[in-house]
Design a protein around this motif. Structure first.
Motif, PDB file in Angstrom:
ATOM      1  N   TYR A  60       0.871  -1.177   0.000  1.00 14.34           N
ATOM      2  CA  TYR A  60       0.000   0.000   0.000  1.00 14.34           C
ATOM      3  C   TYR A  60       0.906   1.224   0.000  1.00 14.34           C
ATOM      4  O   TYR A  60       2.049   1.176   0.457  1.00 14.34           O
ATOM      5  CB  TYR A  60      -0.916   0.015   1.229  1.00 14.34           C
ATOM      6  N   TYR A  61       0.388   2.347  -0.507  1.00 12.02           N
ATOM      7  CA  TYR A  61       1.170   3.585  -0.509  1.00 12.02           C
ATOM      8  C   TYR A  61       0.221   4.763  -0.626  1.00 12.02           C
ATOM      9  O   TYR A  61      -0.756   4.718  -1.384  1.00 12.02           O
ATOM     10  CB  TYR A  61       2.164   3.626  -1.668  1.00 12.02           C
ATOM     11  N   CYS A  62       0.490   5.819   0.148  1.00  5.32           N
ATOM     12  CA  CYS A  62      -0.292   7.043   0.057  1.00  5.32           C
ATOM     13  C   CYS A  62       0.565   8.118  -0.591  1.00  5.32           C
ATOM     14  O   CYS A  62       1.620   8.480  -0.069  1.00  5.32           O
ATOM     15  CB  CYS A  62      -0.752   7.511   1.437  1.00  5.32           C
ATOM     16  N   GLY A  68       3.594   4.008   3.528  1.00  6.17           N
ATOM     17  CA  GLY A  68       3.503   2.848   2.659  1.00  6.17           C
ATOM     18  C   GLY A  68       4.193   1.647   3.262  1.00  6.17           C
ATOM     19  O   GLY A  68       4.967   1.760   4.214  1.00  6.17           O
ATOM     20  N   GLN A 552      10.108   3.430   2.433  1.00  6.41           N
ATOM     21  CA  GLN A 552       8.986   4.170   1.861  1.00  6.41           C
ATOM     22  C   GLN A 552       9.193   4.418   0.372  1.00  6.41           C
ATOM     23  O   GLN A 552       8.265   4.322  -0.431  1.00  6.41           O
ATOM     24  CB  GLN A 552       8.816   5.507   2.582  1.00  6.41           C
TER      25      GLN A 552
END
Length: 631
Positions: A60-62, A68, A552
């Motif tokens: 997942y990553y924002c 993430g 990240q």
């Protein structure tokens, strides 16, 4: 100490824990194309979805806040868990029995126990809440009414009542097929069979994912055999008082949005603050607010934690001053700036709300002052400032406090304030502070956060006491994904992380020196050292980077969309473009050097440089052709 989780079991947990299914329990996801899902980030406040989940990669990553990782990292972040607890949480969820390599103590607990304890706590919270309307709970309802709380407030905070019979909860949960042993391990029932909480008003204590970890309970009746006014769940598998904060489930999002946390002293104070509009309020449970609590709050602040605020509310009496001094003594453990909010009348937020209403609670927090200033003022006021020796003694007592201020930009201001309080020349005060700095223990972690220092002076990587290698790693920076000058470097790494099989063993000639940004170079160094044909290649790169920023970065690279169709020819072209940039930089450097070289007086050196230039130009032409697919 327990052994480490067996690597095969760790991989099994990762394989069986679909990241989209786990994240969906906290975030509403919808298809975003390319096999990805998107939704609103659970770690910061946003209106436009920038949170992306890629099930095929397990990441997942924002793109908004930069958070993430993999499914284990998500569980750690969302539930404020350690790595082992997160793995065990997922193992319970997907039915994997964890084995441990041999250690001093073996497995910490039996498989599945954590999930059973959480389920028992959830059932107990429902039971307690239902009992609040019973005739037996009239004293509890009277207490809440007297503190200015309505039935709606009680429902919102999940407040309940523990019956006085002493066995009601046990019988209820046994009827729901929970084992007596599990109820004891959850801290709900004592070894002798009696309910742990009896005849008390009960508050559920939840983590940021709203899982009930334990309870806090207030005494209501004079014949209560437990003399303590407040009683908390004993230490259990899931409830550790140094790792929980009451109100965190309600305050988590607001702390991230406002970059501020307000720390109060009790459950009713948390309620009063939230009702009044101070929705970042939390309280420690049965212990003083400490370093572990501060780290929990730091993780929730989505902006730069160094610009965040932790505001403590204390009484204005001697006890409040002592509490402020205790917090100040551990101030180096706080990443955010620390403040104190003191009500002159000595009222806590709950009493203040009862007496003066919601606006007074908001005003209390708005009037916060830096903790350093409050402590220094109280230190100075202990001396007789009408005497010359008293003024000098006051300065000497306060000088170490000024010397310990973490924000160097504030030191001059505090020096002037201190000089004004004691009535001395600012230069005299500055000299005392300088002497206080000189008396510091050489290996003491630095607490002044100045421009020339590395943030993180608490023994963590990058602190003043960190070894040189660790400090260098901590300097790894997250490159700007919008930087056009680094577009080729980022594009190549995205392709390499997501489609490593497209490259040959030499990565088509690319080396770490081809990357201008040191973080990109370091990621490629780890990537090139790995086995590109192995399953879970991206996961291995994340594990090998050994740097939070680097992790990240790899996660972001693994989920960002590619610019073109991933083929071997496309990979070769990208590698050529990256190498072309390196060759172009070398040509420009060599041309500059030749211009400074006299071809007559330095003929040999000039000829060597000119020959090298011709060779580089030939390489450039070859790479230019390869970069557009002509070779």
């Amino acid at each position: 100490m327990a052994g480490r989780i067996h690597p095969e079991d760790l991989e099994t947990v990762r394989e069986r824990s679909r990241i989209d299914e786990v994240v969906s329990a906290f975030v509403a996801l919808r298809p975003a194309g390319g096999g990805s899902l998107t939704g609103l980030c659970p770690f910061h406040d946003e209106k436009t979805p920038s949170f992306r989940v890629t099930p095929a990669k397990g990441f997942y990553y924002c793109f908004g806040c930069g958070e993430g990782g993999d499914v284990i990292g998500f569980v750690q972040k969302i539930n404020n868990m350690g790595f082992t607890d997160a793995v065990e949480y997922l193992a319970d969820r997907c039915g994997v029995q964890i084995r441990y390599t041999e250690g001093d103590g073996g497995p910490k607990h039996e498989p599945g126990l954590r999930m059973r304890v959480l389920e028992a706590n959830a059932a107990a919270a429902e039971f307690f809440a239902a009992q609040l309307t019973s005739p037996d709970a009239v004293e509890g309802r009277r207490f809440l009414h007297g503190r200015g709380f309505t039935r709606e407030h009680a429902d919102h905070f999940g407040i309940g009542f523990a019956p006085r019979s002493g066995t009601a909860l046990r019988e209820h949960l046994l009827g729901k097929k929970f084992s007596r042993d599990d109820l004891v391990k959850a801290g709900l029932v004592r070894e002798n069979g009696w309910d742990f909480f009896q005849g008390r008003l009960v508050w559920p204590i939840r983590d940021s994912g709203r899982s009930t970890l334990g309870f806090g309970a207030r005494r209501l009746f004079d014949d209560d055999r437990m003399p303590a006014k407040y009683l908390n769940t004993p230490e259990t598998l899931v409830y550790k008082k140094s790792h929980v904060l009451y109100g965190l489930d309600l305050a988590r999002t607001h702390i991230g949005k406002k970059n501020q946390a307000v720390v109060v002293e009790g459950y009713t104070d948390v309620m009063a603050c939230h009702i009044a509009g101070v929705d970042t309020a939390v309280a420690s449970c049965g212990t003083a607010f400490g370093a572990d609590h501060s780290r929990m709050i730091d993780r929730l602040m989505t902006a730069d934690a160094y610009s965040g605020e932790v505001v403590f509310t204390f009484d204005g009496d001697a006890a409040g001053q002592a509490a402020a001094l205790k917090v100040f003594s551990s101030d180096a453990s706080f990443t955010a700036q620390t403040y104190v909010a003191i009500e002159p009348s000595g009222l806590d937020p709950c009493d203040l709300r009862i007496q003066s209403g919601d606006p007074a609670v908001r005003e209390l927090v708005a009037r916060r002052v830096p903790l350093y200033r409050y402590v220094m003022r109280n230190t100075v006021e202990r001396f007789d400032l009408d005497r010359a020796d008293g003024r000098l003694a006051a300065v000497r007592a306060a000088a170490p406090l000024v010397a310990s201020v973490r924000d160097a930009a504030l030191v001059s201001g505090y020096l002037r304030e201190l000089a004004g309080w004691v009535g001395l020349n600012p230069d005299e005060v500055r000299a005392e502070v300088t002497r206080a700095n000189a008396r510091k223990v050489p290996d003491e972690p630095a607490r002044v956060r100045g421009a020339a220092e590395t943030p993180g002076a608490t023994g963590a990587p990058g602190g003043a006491d960190a070894p040189a290698e660790t400090t260098q790693q901590a300097l790894m920076e997250l490159p700007d994904p919008r930087d056009r000058r680094l577009e080729t470097e980022r594009g190549f790494l995205k392709l390499a992380v997501q489609q490593p099989a497209l490259f040959d063993d030499a990565w088509f000639g690319v080396v770490p020196d081809d990357f201008a940004h040191p973080s990109y170079a370091r990621v490629f160094g780890v990537l090139a050292a790995g086995d590109r044909r192995a399953a879970g290649f991206a996961q291995a790169v994340v594990a090998g980077i050994d740097d939070a920023v680097g992790e990240q970065l790899v996660v972001a690279l693994s989920v960002e969309p590619l610019y073109g169709e991933p083929t071997a020819a496309y990979a070769r072209e990208y590698a050529s473009r990256l190498r072309l940039a390196t060759v172009t930089r070398r040509i420009n450097t060599l041309k500059s050097r030749l211009q400074r070289t006299n071809p007559v007086e330095q003929q040999a050196e000039y000829n060597r440089g000119f020959a090298a230039l011709l060779e580089l130009e030939a390489t450039r032409r070859s790479l230019q052709a390869a970069a557009v697919g002509e070779v």
